[in-house]
Structures are given as structure tokens and as C-alpha cells.
Design a protein around this motif. Structure first.
Motif: not given
Length: 257
Positions: A70, A74, A177
Motif C-alpha cells: 500500500d 488513493d 481502506r
């Protein structure tokens, strides 16, 4: 054809290092896109040997999934779709069939709408196009339902992530997320579905997250669509039904049409 050991690597695409695997050596290319909070292996272990026996299969892991770290970028269906297209560019693949499951199905659908010139055929497993496509209990965590993932399902996701993730401690953070991708994405319009040019196979379980009538509406809207409902199958189990999926995929997207 001998399948052999897959080629694995990382591609620098849109600010991330995306992990991918290439299975098989010839045949028409097929890109497979895994479910949310899953890995290539967890989503596709049941299907990959048979798929790669007859075609070139490209499997990817999205940002924050599996081997792909990650970042502070976004997360969105649009970005994930653009990552897939950028990977195809890097691999010199002009067009491919796409098979997406759950989150991967949303990304595949977004790709077919945004980049129709890159998609030959589309297989969407357990995929919706509007938020109301889910049964109500799926987004109501206080409820219990046979449709929801079991403790064993969650354990399998955590263990699969921990085996390969650059930081095995980030599973819960990644899961948080991901919630907007599944429940807050920009919905497709009916006109967008009507404009899909790729022949499309829609697959869901009879005990899926997805309402049957929602899948039927997708079938009615997409011009070259087929619909299959897998008996005795949940959302988590839909992608594991190799006994049903492999014959359907081979008939729908033959390697020697």
C-alpha cells in the motif's frame, strides 16, 4: 503444452509497484482480478491450473493486496482499472479477456466501460453495478446471515495476506481502506451498461451478496450478456466452483473459437 513455473515480477504503474504473475505460455491472454482483501492464490487457486493449460493468464494483485504494498495514493476503481491497463501496456498486450471476482469484477467492469478497446470478453463473478445490488444484511454488520463470510473465511484472508504482504500487520488497515470501493463507488448508469461492447458472462451464487434480480437487470442491460447462477454457492464460494466455472468459461471464451 507444459505450464511450468509462472513468471513473476513487479511493474511500476501509476506510482505503485504492482505485483503480477504470468502463467502458461501461449493462447489468448486472460487477465484475472482477485477479490477484495484477497490474494491471487486465495481467489484463484481452484481455477488457475485449468485456465493456464490453454491460454496465457496474467494475474495481478491490487494496491495494498498480497505482494503489492500500500502507499499514500488513493484507492479507487478508476485507479485500479488504470493500473491494469498500464500493466497490459508494459507487457505489450493490446487486448485481453478479463475475469474479475467481487472487487476484481468491479475493476473489470470499470475497465470495460473506460477502456473498451482493451477488452475482448468479460467474465464478472459476484459483481454489482449499483449499491442496492447487495442484499440489505451485507451492509448491516449487526445482522447475521448465511450470505456473510464466516470466521474461517476471514481467517483464510488474514493468513493469505500475512504469507506474502510486505507488511503483514496492515491487513486491518487495508480492509478499512477498501470499504469505500465496495460500498461507495460511483455507480454505473444503465446507459453505460448498454454501451458495453464486450460479450459478458455474469456469474453469481444463489446465496451471494448480490440480489438475483440485480444480476438479472445487468443481464438485461448489457447487450451481449449471459447469466449463470451457481446452486448452493455463497459469495465467498463462487470463485472456488471450478467444477462449474471452468466448463462455462471455456465455452464462453474458447481458446480456438
Amino acid at each position: 503444452m507444459t505450464i511450468g513455473t509462472p513468471t513473476v515480477g513487479y511493474a511500476s504503474v501509476n506510482g505503485i509497484e504492482m505485483y503480477y504473475e504470468s502463467h502458461g505460455t501461449d493462447g489468448p491472454p486472460l487477465v484475472i482480478l482477485h477479490g477484495g482483501a484477497q490474494t491471487i492464490d486465495l481467489s484463484f487457486a481452484a481455477l488457475l491450473p485449468a485456465l493456464a493449460a490453454r491460454r496465457r493468464v496474467i494475474a495481478v494483485e491490487f494496491q495494498g493486496h498480497g505482494h503489492t504494498a500500500d502507499t499514500d495514493r488513493d484507492m479507487s476503481l478508476e485507479l485500479f482499472s488504470d493500473d491494469v491497463v498500464a500493466l497490459l501496456d508494459r507487457l505489450g498486450i493490446a487486448r485481453a479477456d478479463l475475469l474479475g471476482y467481487s472487487l476484481g469484477g468491479l475493476v473489470a467492469l470499470r475497465t470495460a466501460v473506460r477502456h473498451p478497446e482493451r477488452v475482448d470478453r468479460l467474465v464478472l463473478v459476484s459483481t454489482h453495478y449499483r449499491h442496492d445490488g447487495y442484499h440489505a444484511e451485507i451492509t448491516a454488520p449487526e445482522q447475521t446471515s448465511e450470505r456473510l463470510p464466516t470466521e474461517d473465511d476471514f481467517k483464510a484472508m488474514v493468513e493469505a495476506y500475512a504469507r506474502v504482504a510486505p507488511d503483514p500487520t496492515r491487513f486491518e488497515a487495508t480492509l478499512a481502506r477498501l470499504q469505500p470501493l465496495a460500498h461507495g463507488f460511483v455507480e454505473w448508469t444503465e446507459d453505460e451498461l448498454r454501451a458495453i461492447t464486450a460479450p459478458t458472462l455474469l456469474v453469481l451464487g444463489d446465496t451471494d451478496f448480490i440480489r438475483l434480480e440485480h444480476a438479472v437487470r445487468m443481464y438485461e442491460l448489457i447487450p451481449k450478456a449471459r447469466l449463470a447462477v451457481l446452486p448452493g454457492t455463497t459469495h465467498m464460494g463462487a470463485i472456488t466452483r471450478a467444477d462449474l466455472l471452468i466448463p462455462m468459461i471455456e465455452a464462453f471464451a474458447p481458446t480456438n473459437p
